[in-house]
Scaffold this active site. Structure first.
Site, PDB file in Angstrom:
ATOM      1  N   GLU A   3      53.489 -19.602 -39.319  1.00 39.93           N
ATOM      2  CA  GLU A   3      53.527 -18.676 -38.180  1.00 39.93           C
ATOM      3  C   GLU A   3      54.931 -18.180 -37.885  1.00 39.93           C
ATOM      4  O   GLU A   3      55.144 -16.996 -37.622  1.00 39.93           O
ATOM      5  CB  GLU A   3      52.930 -19.336 -36.922  1.00 39.93           C
ATOM      6  N   HIS A  20      43.893 -26.797 -28.853  1.00 34.64           N
ATOM      7  CA  HIS A  20      43.263 -25.518 -29.189  1.00 34.64           C
ATOM      8  C   HIS A  20      42.638 -24.856 -27.962  1.00 34.64           C
ATOM      9  O   HIS A  20      41.721 -24.052 -28.091  1.00 34.64           O
ATOM     10  CB  HIS A  20      42.181 -25.722 -30.253  1.00 34.64           C
TER      11      HIS A  20
END
Lengths: 351, 328
Positions: B61, B130
């Site tokens: 990322e 998450h």
């Protein structure tokens, strides 16, 4: 502001690199151009340090003194169309790209006439005109950015490559590994240059990794790599040129480790007690400017008087730069609200 | 003419149209190309635009966000997809220290026209790492714009505006809402960044929300109507810059406000709104503003925790009654 030699000489020299009998591989113009660039950066920074001690310059100030041969080599080994991005020890790179010492000094003074209107300071010179994508203040952040700059060149199918520079400290960031991997995966036109000056702030290379030959990291990604002596501008030029040719031939990214040394601390507030006087003395004997000076005089490329003329011109230029910075105004406080968004009517919270 | 589209397909149309319109636009992220998107938002784009413009990345990322920043500085208009904003945490250096600051630290020499997009918030029992929201994190940063939306038509129009915007934009979507259907106009249209939408008019109380909490607020408003309480429901759509004016106008009419925000309570979007309303509409308030946030905890796995943690219609109704001084 006097610019003693403005011309880029890379094209002329590419055909004249055969070493002659006295070891002179380049034109007189090239040697003197390198000399002038190194002197300009050295004198600019020596004066900047002086101005810092007089409180004319505040904030961080990371000087490049000792590393100037790399900036000089970049003026001849890549083209002015090739973008360059580097870290925060960046005065020399901005200057070698063509930013005037007046604009750079004014920037250090925080004046509105500065290279970046007093908004960047010592770590952040940028110039679109000179394809200089700046001085980044976060260690290693410019490595993926340089890779992305290269992605845009690949996307537009230009012949340009992005010179992405960083220090030995940044070589330990994850951003380097992610970037190397993707650059190789997509065969991007990017030249990674690690300016290994031996210390990540106060931590020696040996204390940051077992892999002390930093260029060997290229092997992990199948990337061509090499190390070169960064105190010798000729060798540095040739190594960068070789790497640039490799990339322009479509053979993919290249990782060049340039072994150099900074004479001063990490920043002005660093007394550099982590290294010995002997070590510093040893490197000062290999000063890149002295090495070049000796070469020019020994090989009779130019006379002492000619070098003196360059030194005098630089001295005048830097005096004028300081005067320009001193006499310039600070930016108006209202400029705080400019350059945050391109949207002209952005509704800042101002309560 | 409008047709019914899912949020996923509306976002897909936005990217497809903008990539057709401007060849500087490209999409980069994990699984966006050959897999057609982890949530199928980029379905078919690789076939239409090829691997140079629809780029699968390794799981990196920080690296690909930074590649996006560099490409944007050098003349392209990247869309960087994060599989979820939870993973964008690894890329915050590039979003916060670079995309947001490029224009300022270069004093306008370089801009960074980039869109970072992906789903945010909880999405079932996905546990602590998450399930987070990032609107208030990103919206705290000058230099960025932040959109958070699940309405398909507006999401399409806002994403198109974001791609054309010259400033960096963070676009927050929702995993659970990619299948949400809505009427989406045919043809070209844009929705402006920085404007809230009034989804339901009412005069008794203002309920402010955004992203998938809108789907919690809507049924609550209908329930309240059955009891004779007419709520005005505002969908913020954009978090930064926030449309304070629409909120003040509504509050002047209803005199009461509840903010429903899936973020954690501390220094969140709801606190910002409550501050601004007391500052700009103090004399119109008939009750303290109440907010309904996620719990001030991490979100563990078991369903009982999810139920306790998140706002739901019952909690919204309770909050409305609190500001209306009605004993539930």
């Amino acid at each position: 502001m006097s610019q003693v030699i403005e011309k880029k000489t890379s094209k002329k020299d590419s055909s004249s690199e055969a070493t002659s009998s006295n070891g002179v591989s380049f034109s007189k113009e090239t040697y003197l151009g390198w000399y002038e660039t190194m002197q300009r950066i050295r004198k600019f920074e020596e004066r900047a340090l002086m101005m810092y001690s007089q409180n004319k310059i505040r904030g961080f100030l990371h000087v490049y003194i000792g590393q100037e041969a790399i900036a000089a080599a970049l003026t001849t080994a890549v083209t002015s169309d090739d973008p360059i991005v580097t870290a925060y020890r960046q005065h020399g790179i901005g200057i070698c790209r063509g930013l005037s010492t007046a604009a750079c000094m004014a920037e250090l003074f925080g004046k509105k006439t500065g290279a970046n209107k007093g908004k960047g300071g010592s770590m952040h010179f940028f110039s679109k005109e000179h394809n200089y994508f700046g001085g980044n203040g976060i260690v290693g952040a410019q490595i993926p950015i340089g890779t992305g700059i290269a992605y845009a060149e690949y996307y537009r199918e230009t012949k340009n490559l992005c010179v992405t520079m960083f220090g030995d400290g940044a070589a330990r960031q994850g951003s380097l590994h992610e970037s190397f991997n993707m650059a190789m995966l997509w065969n991007l036109p990017v030249l990674y240059i690690c300016e290994n000056n031996g210390y990540a702030m106060g931590t020696s290379v040996q204390r940051t990794s077992n892999v002390v030959d930093i260029h060997m990291i290229g092997d992990a990604y199948g990337m061509k790599h090499k190390a070169v002596d960064g105190m010798d501008v000729e060798k540095t030029h040739l190594a960068i040129k070789e790497a640039a040719d490799h990339i322009r031939d479509g053979k993919g990214p290249y990782f060049l480790e340039i072994k150099t040394y900074r004479y001063r601390g990490h920043s002005v507030s660093d007394p550099a007690k982590y290294r010995t006087k002997e070590e510093l003395t040893k490197y000062k004997e290999r000063d890149p400017i002295l090495i070049l000076e000796d070469k020019i005089l020994d090989a009779k490329i130019a006379s002492e008087d000619e070098l003196k003329d360059i030194q005098d011109a630089i001295k005048t230029e830097i005096n004028e730069a300081v005067k320009f910075a001193e006499e310039s105004e600070y930016p108006p406080a209202s400029d705080l609200y400019t350059d945050n968004y391109l949207q002209e009517d952005y509704p800042f919270i101002r309560d | 003419m409008a047709r019914e589209l899912t949020l996923r397909d509306a976002l897909n149309e936005a990217m497809r149209e903008e990539m057709q319109r401007d060849d500087r636009v490209f999409l980069m992220g994990e699984e966006v190309a050959e897999y057609n998107g982890a949530y199928k938002v980029s379905r078919g784009l690789l076939d239409e635009f090829g691997p140079k413009r629809v780029v699968d990345t390794p799981i990196a990322e920080l690296g690909f966000a930074g590649i996006g920043v560099g490409a944007a500085m050098n003349g392209l208009r990247p869309i960087i997809e994060f599989m979820t904003w939870n993973f964008a945490v690894l890329a915050f250096d590039q979003i916060v220290n670079n995309a947001a600051k490029t224009l300022s630290q270069s004093a306008g020499e370089f801009s960074c026209p980039i869109v970072f997009r992906g789903p945010t918030g909880s999405a079932g029992q996905l546990a602590q790492q998450h399930s987070q929201t990032f609107e208030s994190w990103m919206a705290n940063t000058p230099g960025l714009k932040v959109i958070s939306i699940v309405d398909p038509a507006d999401a399409k129009g806002l994403l198109k505006s974001a791609i054309r915007d010259d400033d960096p934009v963070c676009m927050m979507e929702s995993e659970q809402m990619y299948g949400l259907k809505g009427e989406v106009p045919e043809g070209e249209y844009l929705v402006p960044i920085g404007k809230a939408a009034i989804r339901r008019e009412g005069s008794d109380v203002t309920i402010v929300s955004f992203n998938k909490m809108m789907e919690v607020v809507k049924p609550a408003a209908e329930e309240l109507a059955k009891e004779g309480i007419e709520a005005e429901v505002i969908d913020l759509r954009t978090i930064r810059p926030l449309d304070y004016q629409t909120l003040v106008n509504s509050l002047k009419k209803t005199n009461r406000m509840v903010v429903v925000d899936e973020s954690w309570p501390f220094a969140g979007v709801s606190s910002e709104i409550a501050y601004a309303m007391q500052k700009y509409a103090f004399d119109y308030l008939d009750a303290p503003i109440t907010r309904l946030n996620a719990a001030d905890t991490s979100l563990p796995y078991a369903p009982t925790f999810v139920e306790e943690y998140l706002p739901n219609p019952e909690k919204v109704i309770r909050a409305v009654k609190e500001v209306m001084y009605i004993n539930a």
